[in-house]
Each structure stands twice: as structure tokens, then as C-alpha cells.
Design a protein around this motif. Structure first.
Motif, PDB file in Angstrom:
ATOM      1  N   THR A  99       0.835  -1.215   0.000  1.00  0.00           N
ATOM      2  CA  THR A  99       0.000   0.000   0.000  1.00  0.00           C
ATOM      3  C   THR A  99       0.862   1.253   0.000  1.00  0.00           C
ATOM      4  O   THR A  99       0.559   2.237  -0.687  1.00  0.00           O
ATOM      5  CB  THR A  99      -0.916   0.003   1.231  1.00  0.00           C
ATOM      6  OG1 THR A  99      -0.110  -0.174   2.418  1.00  0.00           O
ATOM      7  CG2 THR A  99      -1.955  -1.095   1.142  1.00  0.00           C
ATOM      8  N   ASP A 412     -17.693   0.443 -11.499  1.00  0.00           N
ATOM      9  CA  ASP A 412     -18.388   0.765 -10.242  1.00  0.00           C
ATOM     10  C   ASP A 412     -19.748   0.078 -10.187  1.00  0.00           C
ATOM     11  O   ASP A 412     -20.147  -0.472  -9.140  1.00  0.00           O
ATOM     12  CB  ASP A 412     -18.563   2.286 -10.127  1.00  0.00           C
ATOM     13  CG  ASP A 412     -17.246   2.975  -9.851  1.00  0.00           C
ATOM     14  OD1 ASP A 412     -16.376   2.328  -9.232  1.00  0.00           O
ATOM     15  OD2 ASP A 412     -17.087   4.137 -10.250  1.00  0.00           O
ATOM     16  N   ILE A 415     -19.162  -3.482  -9.605  1.00  0.00           N
ATOM     17  CA  ILE A 415     -18.745  -3.702  -8.209  1.00  0.00           C
ATOM     18  C   ILE A 415     -19.936  -3.584  -7.268  1.00  0.00           C
ATOM     19  O   ILE A 415     -20.063  -4.341  -6.293  1.00  0.00           O
ATOM     20  CB  ILE A 415     -17.624  -2.710  -7.845  1.00  0.00           C
ATOM     21  CG1 ILE A 415     -16.321  -3.119  -8.564  1.00  0.00           C
ATOM     22  CG2 ILE A 415     -17.381  -2.660  -6.351  1.00  0.00           C
ATOM     23  CD1 ILE A 415     -15.315  -2.011  -8.670  1.00  0.00           C
ATOM     24  N   THR A 416     -20.821  -2.601  -7.536  1.00  0.00           N
ATOM     25  CA  THR A 416     -22.024  -2.478  -6.686  1.00  0.00           C
ATOM     26  C   THR A 416     -22.893  -3.731  -6.800  1.00  0.00           C
ATOM     27  O   THR A 416     -23.415  -4.243  -5.789  1.00  0.00           O
ATOM     28  CB  THR A 416     -22.821  -1.240  -7.105  1.00  0.00           C
ATOM     29  OG1 THR A 416     -23.042  -1.272  -8.527  1.00  0.00           O
ATOM     30  CG2 THR A 416     -22.079   0.036  -6.758  1.00  0.00           C
ATOM     31  N   LYS A 419     -21.172  -6.343  -4.922  1.00  0.00           N
ATOM     32  CA  LYS A 419     -21.353  -6.108  -3.481  1.00  0.00           C
ATOM     33  C   LYS A 419     -22.736  -6.568  -3.015  1.00  0.00           C
ATOM     34  O   LYS A 419     -22.882  -7.193  -1.955  1.00  0.00           O
ATOM     35  CB  LYS A 419     -21.165  -4.622  -3.182  1.00  0.00           C
ATOM     36  CG  LYS A 419     -19.715  -4.188  -3.130  1.00  0.00           C
ATOM     37  CD  LYS A 419     -19.624  -2.718  -2.805  1.00  0.00           C
ATOM     38  CE  LYS A 419     -18.181  -2.266  -2.743  1.00  0.00           C
ATOM     39  NZ  LYS A 419     -18.070  -0.825  -2.443  1.00  0.00           N
ATOM     40  N   MET A 600      -8.535   3.678  -5.525  1.00  0.00           N
ATOM     41  CA  MET A 600      -9.361   3.224  -4.399  1.00  0.00           C
ATOM     42  C   MET A 600     -10.266   2.072  -4.819  1.00  0.00           C
ATOM     43  O   MET A 600     -10.474   1.104  -4.072  1.00  0.00           O
ATOM     44  CB  MET A 600     -10.199   4.395  -3.877  1.00  0.00           C
ATOM     45  CG  MET A 600      -9.369   5.525  -3.253  1.00  0.00           C
ATOM     46  SD  MET A 600      -8.457   5.009  -1.794  1.00  0.00           S
ATOM     47  CE  MET A 600      -9.800   4.843  -0.627  1.00  0.00           C
ATOM     48  N   GLN A 601     -10.801   2.141  -6.042  1.00  0.00           N
ATOM     49  CA  GLN A 601     -11.644   1.042  -6.533  1.00  0.00           C
ATOM     50  C   GLN A 601     -10.835  -0.234  -6.700  1.00  0.00           C
ATOM     51  O   GLN A 601     -11.316  -1.333  -6.395  1.00  0.00           O
ATOM     52  CB  GLN A 601     -12.271   1.453  -7.865  1.00  0.00           C
ATOM     53  CG  GLN A 601     -13.378   2.495  -7.706  1.00  0.00           C
ATOM     54  CD  GLN A 601     -13.869   3.001  -9.032  1.00  0.00           C
ATOM     55  OE1 GLN A 601     -13.356   2.606 -10.066  1.00  0.00           O
ATOM     56  NE2 GLN A 601     -14.869   3.875  -9.000  1.00  0.00           N
ATOM     57  N   GLU A 604     -10.423  -1.718  -3.313  1.00  0.00           N
ATOM     58  CA  GLU A 604     -11.685  -2.315  -2.864  1.00  0.00           C
ATOM     59  C   GLU A 604     -11.913  -3.666  -3.536  1.00  0.00           C
ATOM     60  O   GLU A 604     -12.350  -4.643  -2.898  1.00  0.00           O
ATOM     61  CB  GLU A 604     -12.839  -1.352  -3.186  1.00  0.00           C
ATOM     62  CG  GLU A 604     -14.188  -1.775  -2.634  1.00  0.00           C
ATOM     63  CD  GLU A 604     -14.234  -1.724  -1.124  1.00  0.00           C
ATOM     64  OE1 GLU A 604     -15.055  -2.454  -0.532  1.00  0.00           O
ATOM     65  OE2 GLU A 604     -13.450  -0.962  -0.517  1.00  0.00           O
ATOM     66  N   ARG A 607      -9.685  -6.183  -1.938  1.00  0.00           N
ATOM     67  CA  ARG A 607     -10.208  -6.582  -0.617  1.00  0.00           C
ATOM     68  C   ARG A 607     -11.354  -7.570  -0.768  1.00  0.00           C
ATOM     69  O   ARG A 607     -11.450  -8.565  -0.038  1.00  0.00           O
ATOM     70  CB  ARG A 607     -10.668  -5.328   0.144  1.00  0.00           C
ATOM     71  CG  ARG A 607     -11.029  -5.570   1.593  1.00  0.00           C
ATOM     72  CD  ARG A 607     -11.443  -4.271   2.256  1.00  0.00           C
ATOM     73  NE  ARG A 607     -12.661  -3.735   1.665  1.00  0.00           N
ATOM     74  CZ  ARG A 607     -13.887  -4.218   1.916  1.00  0.00           C
ATOM     75  NH1 ARG A 607     -14.065  -5.238   2.738  1.00  0.00           N
ATOM     76  NH2 ARG A 607     -14.939  -3.663   1.348  1.00  0.00           N
ATOM     77  N   LEU A 608     -12.243  -7.313  -1.749  1.00  0.00           N
ATOM     78  CA  LEU A 608     -13.362  -8.235  -1.989  1.00  0.00           C
ATOM     79  C   LEU A 608     -12.857  -9.598  -2.445  1.00  0.00           C
ATOM     80  O   LEU A 608     -13.395 -10.643  -2.045  1.00  0.00           O
ATOM     81  CB  LEU A 608     -14.299  -7.641  -3.038  1.00  0.00           C
ATOM     82  CG  LEU A 608     -15.116  -6.416  -2.578  1.00  0.00           C
ATOM     83  CD1 LEU A 608     -15.791  -5.766  -3.761  1.00  0.00           C
ATOM     84  CD2 LEU A 608     -16.147  -6.832  -1.543  1.00  0.00           C
TER      85      LEU A 608
END
Length: 634
Positions: A99, A412, A415-416, A419, A600-601, A604, A607-608
Motif C-alpha cells: 500500500t 463501479d 462492483i455495486t 457487493k 481506491m476502486q 476495494e 479486498r473483496l
């Protein structure tokens, strides 16, 4: 001994070297495939690691149960055993470092963009300054051209006027000098003729007088010499006669002593007569000599008068020579004046020639300045073309950024959706876990009740009653059927959702790989373009330094003031401060924000992925509830 691990979790031991019959002993210990084997340093134990997460320790012995003997000294192993906490800490440190590296990359990219912005602003400022300086130089050059043309016209008018004046003055001087020279030359010729005639006359007169004088002197000298010779001859004759008479007298005196008185008287008388005659002749000769002397004196006076006349003529000749010399001096003075006028004319011609040379040098300097201005324009035109190309590249990059922004928006949305699906799977997992917990609680209760039933194993009736109670308590046919149906539906739904999620994850991974490759290629291209732009900026800086030095030299040569430069610098600074708040800078800030959002995406998504990978073994551990408990016989 040689040890090998298999995919079924068994460990095989065989003799070394291996024979053709391949005899080996197989030992079962792991539930998954063996991944690593290692022997301890004393050759007494074997360590094995499997994918089931177990580490097993095997004692090495022969068929008789004895340990192996070591033929060599102990050697240190390459493996190092660490705890799980250390491994997690190292993984955390690695993730933090990754990071940090990403943050540093983002900061570097941000700084590079800021530098690009600053360099672009500086380039704008420098180009504006250069354009302003070029305009100032053009205006000054035009002013100098106008002044030069005016000065040329003035110089030409003055030169033409001076030439006309000089021509008129030279003509007037030539005419006046020619007239004076003609008059003086005529006078000189007249005087020279007079002096020549006078000299000829005086020479003739002097020659005649000298000839007459010489002739008269010769005649007189000859006459008087002849007379003197006669007189001398007479005197000699008389002296001889006197001597003879004395001799005769002495002889007669001796002979005639008697007749002395008479004869002496007679002789005295005769001699007195002769003396008188001689005296008269001498007096007559003296008178003649006086007359000759008078004539000689008169001739000398005439000669003196002629000499005085000659002196007077010489004085007049000297006067005339003085007049001639004065006239010659006047002629020389006039010649000197003419020479001085010629020298002044030559000096003026030299000045005119120098002015023409200066004019030619100024024209050459003008030509050089025009050529330099053309070269600077030629140099500016490719720079302007390059700036246009860079602007087009920036527009293309902005279009690519918009395309990336659209792709990011699509990502996005994906990803939504993922999610939401993950939330649904989390809910289902939570329900399944709750069911598993309930089942585990039931199993625990069943185990306790079964343990209590096992306590009645010596009493069959009580054992039978307790088993019936267990069956009536825990087993119902409808429940079993429902559980079987529900478990089968859940398993199918879980399998479907898992397949769907795996497919979507594989597609997303492929898209991410492609996007990352495209983004890397774009980043590499952008970095290369930034490097080329930085090189071009450095070259432009060098060229601007050279052009500034040239402009400074031109300003010094043309005599520009520093106030104009200060005003131009103030205007350029004002324009640069206005450019800092331009929409292009805001656009670059928006690009930086989009890059941050993309980063940032990505974090994320990573992480997912980690969360999905951590959830997969939990789902694999869950037992399938397809089996059916057997019925209790009554």
C-alpha cells in the motif's frame, strides 16, 4: 532411505538407490496432498506438510525398529520454522509496504503531473515573454527602420546640398583663381619681358662700356707706354750723352784747363738751355699727364655712374624679383588654398564614403536582424506546431481519461452489483451458519442423550426405552423429508450462485487484467511522453536561454530600455497567475481525482477478492445434509 509424498496424503519409503522392482512401504497420515518433506539434521525424524494444514513428525527406523546411523556430520537445513503470528505480521507488513508503494506511486504520479503543470505554465510564460519581446523588438526595429530612413533622407539631402555648395564654391574659386592667375600671369609676362629687355639693354650697354673702356685703357696704356719708352730712351740717351760729356769734360778738363771759364760758361748756358728745354718738356709732359689723369678720372666717374646705374637697375631688378617672388608666393598661397580646398573636398568625400560604409553596415546589420528574425520565426513555428501537437495529444489523453472514467463507472456498477450479491451470499451464509449451529447444538444434545443411553447398555429394557425416546425426540419423517428437500434446494442454489459468482469473478478478473495491462501501457506511454516532454522542455529552456542572450545582445545593440522589459515581465507574470486558475489546471485536478478514485476502486476489488477467497474454505468445510439417519427398530 528415500521418502516421497503423494496427492492422497500418504508417505512412501523406499531403499536408495531405487531398484527396478520398486519396493516401498506406504504410510497414511494426511487428508490432503503432501506439499513438503524434510529430514531432521540427525536423520532420526521426518517432517511432512500437507494442504490440510497439518505438520506431522515421523520417526525413521528400519524393519527391526532401530534408528538409522549417520555417515556424515550434521548439516543445517535451509528451512526456518516460524509461527503463524509472525507470518501474519510479515504478511501485514508486506501489505502495508505494498500500500505504501502504491501510495508513493500515486504521489510520484501526482508530483509528476504537478511538475508537468508547472512546466506547462512556465512554457506558457516563456512563450508569452518571448512573443512580447519579439513584438517589442519588431516595434523597435520598425522605429529604427523609420529613423534610419529619415536619417538616410536627411543625409542624402545634406550631402546633395554640400556637394552643390562645394561644386559652386569650387567653380567660383576656380573662376576667380583663373582670372587672378591670368592677370598675374599677364603682369608677370609683361614684367618678365621688361626685365629681359632691360637686362639685354643693360648688358649691351655694359658690354659696350666695358669694350670701350678696355679699348681706351689699352690705347692709353699703349700710348703712355710708348711715350714712357721714348722718354726712357731719351733719358738713357741723355744720360749716356751726359756721361760722354762728363767723360769729354773730364778729358777736355784735362786737355783744356785753360779755356775752362769760357767753355764752362758756354757749356753752362748750353746745358741750362737744355735743362730748360728738358724742364719745359717735362712740364709739357706733366700737363699732358694731368689731362690724361682728368680724362681717366672723368672716365672713372662715367664708369662709377654706369655702375650706379647698374646698381640702380639691379635694385629695380631686385624689386621686380621681390614682386615676382611675392606674386609667386601669392600663386603658392593660392595653390595651397586650392590644395586645402582639395583636401577638404577629399575629407568630405572620405566622410561621405565613411557615411556610405556606415550606411552599408547598417543595411547589413538590418539584413542580419531580418534574417535572425526570420530564423526566430522559423524556430517559433515548429515550436508552435509542437505545442499544437502536444495540445492534440492532451486532448486525446483527455478523451482516453473520459473513456477510462466511463469504464470506471461501468466497473463501479459491476462492483455495486457484486457487493449486493456478496451481501446476499453473506446473508445466506449467515443463515447457513445459524442452521449449522442449530444442527451442532442438536448433535451435542443427541450425543449427550446417546451417552446417557449407552449408560443403560447393561439393561436392555431401559436402553430400548431411552432409544425410543431419542427417536421420538429427534427423528420425525416429515422433518427428515423437509430437511432433505431443503438441503438439496440449498445445495443446488448454492452451486448455481457459486458457479455464477465464479464466472462473474473470472470475467471481472479478466477485465481487471486487461484494464491493468491497458492502464500500465497507458501509464508507460504517459511516462514516456512525460520524459519526452521534459526533454523538450529542457531543450526549450536551453533555446530560450540562447534566444534571451541573443535578444539581450540585440537590445544592447539597438539600445532598448529596461522599463519596457519590466512592464512586459509584469504583464507576463499577471498572465501566468491568471493561467494558474485556467480550466486546463482544473481539468488536470479532475484527472488526478479520477486517478485516485480508480486506485481506491482497485484496492476495494482486491479486498473483496481476499474476502471471497477467505469465505471459500468455510463453504467447503460445510457438510452435505443429503444422507438420512436410519430408523430405529422397535
Amino acid at each position: 532411505m528415500l521418502f516421497t509424498g503423494t496427492t492422497t496424503g500418504t508417505i512412501r519409503s523406499m531403499k536408495y538407490p531405487v531398484t527396478q522392482c520398486k519396493e516401498y512401504n506406504e504410510y497414511q497420515g494426511h487428508a490432503g496432498p503432501v506439499t513438503r518433506l524434510a529430514v531432521t539434521c540427525d536423520d532420526q525424524y521426518l517432517l511432512s506438510i500437507s494442504e490440510d494444514g497439518c505438520l506431522m513428525l515421523w520417526k525413521i527406523s528400519d524393519k527391526e525398529g532401530r534408528g538409522l546411523k549417520r555417515d556424515k556430520e550434521l548439516a543445517y537445513a535451509e528451512e526456518v520454522l516460524i509461527t503463524k503470528s509472525d507470518l501474519e505480521e510479515k504478511n501485514q507488513v508486506m501489505s502495508e509496504l505494498e500500500t505504501r508503494v502504491k501510495e508513493l506511486k500515486m504521489e510520484n504520479e501526482y508530483q509528476l503531473r504537478l511538475k508537468d503543470m508547472n512546466y506547462n505554465e512556465k512554457l506558457k510564460e516563456l512563450t508569452e515573454k518571448f512573443i512580447q519581446e519579439m513584438e517589442v523588438l519588431k516595434t523597435t526595429n520598425q522605429i529604427l527602420k523609420a529613423d534610419k530612413e529619415k536619417n538616410d533622407l536627411k543625409h542624402q539631402d545634406e550631402i546633395s546640398e554640400l556637394i552643390e555648395k562645394q561644386v559652386r564654391e569650387v567653380q567660383d574659386l576656380e573662376t576667380s583663381n583663373n582670372q587672378k592667375l591670368l592677370l598675374e600671369y599677364e603682369k608677370y609676362q609683361e614684367l618678365q619681358g621688361k626685365s629681359q629687355r632691360m637686362q639685354e639693354e643693360y648688358e649691351k650697354q655694359l658690354h659696350e662700356l666695358e669694350e670701350s673702356k678696355t679699348l681706351a685703357l689699352e690705347e692709353l696704356t699703349e700710348h703712355y707706354e710708348a711715350k714712357l719708352q721714348d722718354k726712357m730712351s731719351q733719358l738713357q740717351w741723355t744720360q749716356e750723352e751726359a756721361r760722354q760729356h762728363q767723360r769729354e769734360h773730364e778729358e777736355t778738363k784735362k786737355q783744356i784747363e785753360e779755356d775752362g771759364d769760357l767753355e764752362i760758361q758756354d757749356l753752362k748756358i748750353r746745358y741750362e738751355r737744355r735743362l730748360r728745354e728738358e724742364r719745359e718738356t717735362s712740364l709739357r709732359l706733366k700737363g699732358e699727364t694731368g689731362i690724361m689723369r682728368k680724362k681717366f678720372s672723368s672716365l672713372q666717374k662715367e664708369i662709377e655712374e654706369r655702375g650706379n646705374d647698374i646698381d640702380r637697375m639691379k635694385a629695380e631688378q631686385q624689386k621686380l624679383q621681390g614682386v615676382i617672388k611675392s606674386l609667386e608666393k601669392d600663386i603658392q598661397g593660392l595653390k595651397r588654398e586650392i590644395q586645402e580646398r582639395d583636401e577638404t573636398i577629399q575629407d568630405k568625400e572620405k566622410r561621405i564614403y565613411d557615411l556610405k560604409k556606415k550606411n552599408q553596415e547598417l543595411e547589413k546589420f538590418k539584413f542580419v536582424l531580418d534574417y535572425k528574425i526570420k530564423e526566430l520565426k522559423k524556430q517559433i513555428e515548429p515550436r508552435e506546431n509542437e505545442i499544437k501537437e502536444m495540445k492534440e495529444q492532451i486532448q486525446e489523453m483527455e478523451a482516453e481519461l473520459e473513456r477510462f472514467h466511463k469504464q470506471n463507472s461501468l466497473l463501479d456498477l459491476n462492483i455495486t452489483e457484486l457487493k449486493q450479491k456478496l451481501k446476499a451470499t453473506d446473508r445466506e451464509m449467515h443463515r447457513e451458519r445459524q442452521k449449522v449451529r442449530d444442527i451442532e447444538a442438536v448433535v451435542k444434545r443427541f450425543k449427550t442423550d446417546l451417552h446417557n443411553c449407552v449408560g443403560f447398555i447393561q439393561e436392555p429394557k431401559k436402553l430400548k426405552d431411552s432409544i425410543r425416546e431419542l427417536y421420538s425426540k429427534y427423528v420425525q419423517e416429515s422433518d427428515v423429508a423437509e430437511i432433505v428437500g431443503v438441503d438439496a434446494d440449498i445445495q443446488r442454489e448454492y452451486a448455481k450462485q457459486r458457479e455464477h459468482l465464479e464466472r462473474s469473478l473470472s470475467t471481472l478478473q479478466k477485465k481487471l487484467v486487461k484494464d491493468t495491462e491497458i492502464h500500465r501501457a497507458d501509464n508507460v506511454r504517459v511516462m514516456q511522453e512525460n520524459v519526452t516532454l521534459i526533454k523538450e522542455i529542457n531543450e526549450l529552456r536551453r533555446e530560450l536561454k540562447v534566444s534571451r542572450s541573443k535578444v539581450h545582445d540585440l537590445e544592447e545593440a539597438l539600445g532598448l530600455t529596461r522599463k519596457d522589459r519590466k512592464s512586459s515581465l509584469a504583464d507576463s507574470k499577471g498572465s501566468s497567475t491568471d493561467d494558474r486558475h485556467s480550466p486546463r489546471v482544473l481539468r488536470l485536478n479532475a484527472e488526478e481525482e479520477t486517478a485516485r478514485i480508480m486506485e481506491m476502486q482497485r484496492l476495494e476489488i482486491k479486498r473483496l477478492r481476499d474476502l471471497i477467497q477467505s469465505q471459500e474454505p468455510i463453504l467447503a468445510i460445510r457438510p452435505n445434509s443429503v444422507g438420512k439417519l436410519p430408523a430405529i427398530a422397535t
